[in-house]
Design a protein around this motif. Structure first.
Motif, PDB file in Angstrom:
ATOM      1  N   GLY A  60       0.794  -1.226   0.000  1.00  0.00           N
ATOM      2  CA  GLY A  60       0.000   0.000   0.000  1.00  0.00           C
ATOM      3  C   GLY A  60       0.826   1.275   0.000  1.00  0.00           C
ATOM      4  O   GLY A  60       0.347   2.334   0.413  1.00  0.00           O
ATOM      5  N   ILE A  61       2.043   1.191  -0.479  1.00  0.00           N
ATOM      6  CA  ILE A  61       2.925   2.362  -0.524  1.00  0.00           C
ATOM      7  C   ILE A  61       2.322   3.406  -1.460  1.00  0.00           C
ATOM      8  O   ILE A  61       1.925   3.094  -2.581  1.00  0.00           O
ATOM      9  CB  ILE A  61       4.342   1.971  -1.018  1.00  0.00           C
ATOM     10  CG1 ILE A  61       4.975   0.887  -0.134  1.00  0.00           C
ATOM     11  CG2 ILE A  61       5.247   3.199  -1.144  1.00  0.00           C
ATOM     12  CD1 ILE A  61       5.172   1.261   1.304  1.00  0.00           C
ATOM     13  N   THR A  62       2.275   4.653  -0.990  1.00  0.00           N
ATOM     14  CA  THR A  62       1.795   5.753  -1.835  1.00  0.00           C
ATOM     15  C   THR A  62       2.902   6.747  -2.159  1.00  0.00           C
ATOM     16  O   THR A  62       2.758   7.537  -3.090  1.00  0.00           O
ATOM     17  CB  THR A  62       0.640   6.512  -1.152  1.00  0.00           C
ATOM     18  OG1 THR A  62       1.101   7.034   0.104  1.00  0.00           O
ATOM     19  CG2 THR A  62      -0.553   5.594  -0.934  1.00  0.00           C
ATOM     20  N   SER A 107      -2.337  11.107   5.103  1.00  0.00           N
ATOM     21  CA  SER A 107      -2.904   9.826   4.668  1.00  0.00           C
ATOM     22  C   SER A 107      -1.891   8.937   3.946  1.00  0.00           C
ATOM     23  O   SER A 107      -2.191   7.779   3.649  1.00  0.00           O
ATOM     24  CB  SER A 107      -4.092  10.074   3.738  1.00  0.00           C
ATOM     25  OG  SER A 107      -3.647  10.697   2.539  1.00  0.00           O
ATOM     26  N   GLU A 108      -0.707   9.450   3.678  1.00  0.00           N
ATOM     27  CA  GLU A 108       0.252   8.705   2.860  1.00  0.00           C
ATOM     28  C   GLU A 108       0.942   7.579   3.630  1.00  0.00           C
ATOM     29  O   GLU A 108       1.234   7.696   4.816  1.00  0.00           O
ATOM     30  CB  GLU A 108       1.290   9.665   2.267  1.00  0.00           C
ATOM     31  CG  GLU A 108       0.646  10.627   1.267  1.00  0.00           C
ATOM     32  CD  GLU A 108       1.632  11.570   0.618  1.00  0.00           C
ATOM     33  OE1 GLU A 108       2.636  11.087   0.056  1.00  0.00           O
ATOM     34  OE2 GLU A 108       1.396  12.785   0.671  1.00  0.00           O
ATOM     35  N   VAL A 130       8.749  12.302   8.136  1.00  0.00           N
ATOM     36  CA  VAL A 130       7.500  11.670   7.685  1.00  0.00           C
ATOM     37  C   VAL A 130       6.473  11.675   8.816  1.00  0.00           C
ATOM     38  O   VAL A 130       5.312  12.063   8.625  1.00  0.00           O
ATOM     39  CB  VAL A 130       7.767  10.228   7.188  1.00  0.00           C
ATOM     40  CG1 VAL A 130       6.460   9.480   6.926  1.00  0.00           C
ATOM     41  CG2 VAL A 130       8.646  10.247   5.938  1.00  0.00           C
ATOM     42  N   LYS A 131       6.907  11.277   9.991  1.00  0.00           N
ATOM     43  CA  LYS A 131       6.002  11.234  11.147  1.00  0.00           C
ATOM     44  C   LYS A 131       5.536  12.637  11.537  1.00  0.00           C
ATOM     45  O   LYS A 131       4.377  12.821  11.922  1.00  0.00           O
ATOM     46  CB  LYS A 131       6.688  10.544  12.322  1.00  0.00           C
ATOM     47  CG  LYS A 131       6.905   9.055  12.088  1.00  0.00           C
ATOM     48  CD  LYS A 131       7.738   8.434  13.198  1.00  0.00           C
ATOM     49  CE  LYS A 131       8.071   6.991  12.893  1.00  0.00           C
ATOM     50  NZ  LYS A 131       9.002   6.415  13.891  1.00  0.00           N
ATOM     51  N   ALA A 132       6.422  13.621  11.422  1.00  0.00           N
ATOM     52  CA  ALA A 132       6.050  15.002  11.746  1.00  0.00           C
ATOM     53  C   ALA A 132       4.962  15.515  10.805  1.00  0.00           C
ATOM     54  O   ALA A 132       4.154  16.368  11.189  1.00  0.00           O
ATOM     55  CB  ALA A 132       7.278  15.910  11.686  1.00  0.00           C
ATOM     56  N   ALA A 133       4.926  14.976   9.590  1.00  0.00           N
ATOM     57  CA  ALA A 133       3.884  15.349   8.627  1.00  0.00           C
ATOM     58  C   ALA A 133       2.580  14.602   8.896  1.00  0.00           C
ATOM     59  O   ALA A 133       1.578  14.839   8.223  1.00  0.00           O
ATOM     60  CB  ALA A 133       4.370  15.068   7.203  1.00  0.00           C
ATOM     61  N   ALA A 135       2.156  11.369   8.495  1.00  0.00           N
ATOM     62  CA  ALA A 135       2.048  10.194   7.621  1.00  0.00           C
ATOM     63  C   ALA A 135       2.609   8.958   8.326  1.00  0.00           C
ATOM     64  O   ALA A 135       3.203   9.047   9.402  1.00  0.00           O
ATOM     65  CB  ALA A 135       2.782  10.448   6.312  1.00  0.00           C
ATOM     66  N   THR A 136       2.429   7.815   7.681  1.00  0.00           N
ATOM     67  CA  THR A 136       2.875   6.537   8.230  1.00  0.00           C
ATOM     68  C   THR A 136       4.122   6.054   7.506  1.00  0.00           C
ATOM     69  O   THR A 136       4.154   6.017   6.275  1.00  0.00           O
ATOM     70  CB  THR A 136       1.766   5.476   8.063  1.00  0.00           C
ATOM     71  OG1 THR A 136       0.605   5.930   8.745  1.00  0.00           O
ATOM     72  CG2 THR A 136       2.200   4.129   8.621  1.00  0.00           C
ATOM     73  N   VAL A 137       5.133   5.675   8.273  1.00  0.00           N
ATOM     74  CA  VAL A 137       6.300   5.010   7.696  1.00  0.00           C
ATOM     75  C   VAL A 137       5.902   3.546   7.522  1.00  0.00           C
ATOM     76  O   VAL A 137       5.794   2.801   8.493  1.00  0.00           O
ATOM     77  CB  VAL A 137       7.547   5.143   8.589  1.00  0.00           C
ATOM     78  CG1 VAL A 137       8.704   4.331   8.009  1.00  0.00           C
ATOM     79  CG2 VAL A 137       7.943   6.606   8.755  1.00  0.00           C
ATOM     80  N   ALA A 138       5.660   3.163   6.283  1.00  0.00           N
ATOM     81  CA  ALA A 138       5.182   1.813   5.987  1.00  0.00           C
ATOM     82  C   ALA A 138       6.321   0.814   5.834  1.00  0.00           C
ATOM     83  O   ALA A 138       6.088  -0.396   5.827  1.00  0.00           O
ATOM     84  CB  ALA A 138       4.332   1.829   4.723  1.00  0.00           C
ATOM     85  N   GLY A 139       7.545   1.315   5.705  1.00  0.00           N
ATOM     86  CA  GLY A 139       8.685   0.427   5.573  1.00  0.00           C
ATOM     87  C   GLY A 139       9.956   1.190   5.304  1.00  0.00           C
ATOM     88  O   GLY A 139       9.935   2.392   5.030  1.00  0.00           O
ATOM     89  N   VAL A 140      11.055   0.465   5.407  1.00  0.00           N
ATOM     90  CA  VAL A 140      12.391   0.993   5.129  1.00  0.00           C
ATOM     91  C   VAL A 140      13.087  -0.003   4.221  1.00  0.00           C
ATOM     92  O   VAL A 140      13.029  -1.218   4.458  1.00  0.00           O
ATOM     93  CB  VAL A 140      13.207   1.189   6.425  1.00  0.00           C
ATOM     94  CG1 VAL A 140      14.660   1.520   6.120  1.00  0.00           C
ATOM     95  CG2 VAL A 140      12.584   2.271   7.299  1.00  0.00           C
TER      96      VAL A 140
END
Length: 193
Positions: A60-62, A107-108, A130-133, A135-140
């Protein structure tokens, strides 16, 4: 693609260097992965990034974001192969920031992509942005993990080439003690991660 196949790409392109190096993390090592040298070849770039994209295709990466400079090429190609927005974060006065008009919506689902992870410092800084925005860190993801999996940054983490490569704190570096000249080929000469 196996570790040995990936390592063969690095060796054939002259991207695995031996010597005395100051890494982006500030640590010293006798080995350096110059990802730019392997990624300059479209067939290697496509294959390497294709493996990373395949690993995250159903996540579900956007958005893909990478730390400048080293992660930009690999992040852009991973994003292209996933068909998603691709941006990068860069330093301004020593602080990692999302700039150049880029933005992340809460929502990203964001994949952070780096070329080489040693301590993970740059990736952590990007994750914080990313977290400050909201959004969700979906992976690295990374091309190379010099810690051989010891540096855990996310629940969903993937590195194409995992190796434990010896690195030293500058004050403990045997290469420095031998008086060998040091090269700092990374994107930051005085860095933290």
């Amino acid at each position: 693609m196996t570790n040995s196949e990936t390592l063969a790409m690095f060796k054939s392109s002259g991207a695995l260097l031996d010597g005395h190096f100051k890494l982006t993390s500030g640590r010293h090592s006798n080995s350096y992965f110059q990802c730019a040298k392997v990624l300059q070849y479209p067939e290697y770039l496509s294959a390497i990034c294709g493996e990373i994209a395949a690993h995250f295709r159903d996540s579900g990466i956007t958005t893909v974001i990478s730390p400048a400079i080293g992660g930009i090429v690999v992040g852009t190609e991973v994003g292209r192969q996933l068909g998603v927005k691709t941006i990068f974060a860069e330093r301004k006065e020593g602080t990692m920031m999302i700039r150049r008009g880029f933005s992340i919506d809460p929502s990203e689902q964001v994949l952070v992509v780096e070329d080489v992870i040693t301590t993970g410092g740059s990736v952590v800084e990007v994750m914080e942005q990313v977290k400050a925005a909201g959004a969700t860190v979906a992976g690295v993801a990374s091309v190379v993990d010099r810690s051989n999996g010891k540096v855990k940054l996310a629940d969903k983490q993937f590195s194409l080439l995992m190796m434990e490569v010896v690195s030293y704190a500058p004050e403990e570096c045997p290469l420095c003690k031998e008086g060998l000249p040091i090269d700092a080929p990374g994107s930051r000469s005085n860095a933290q991660g």
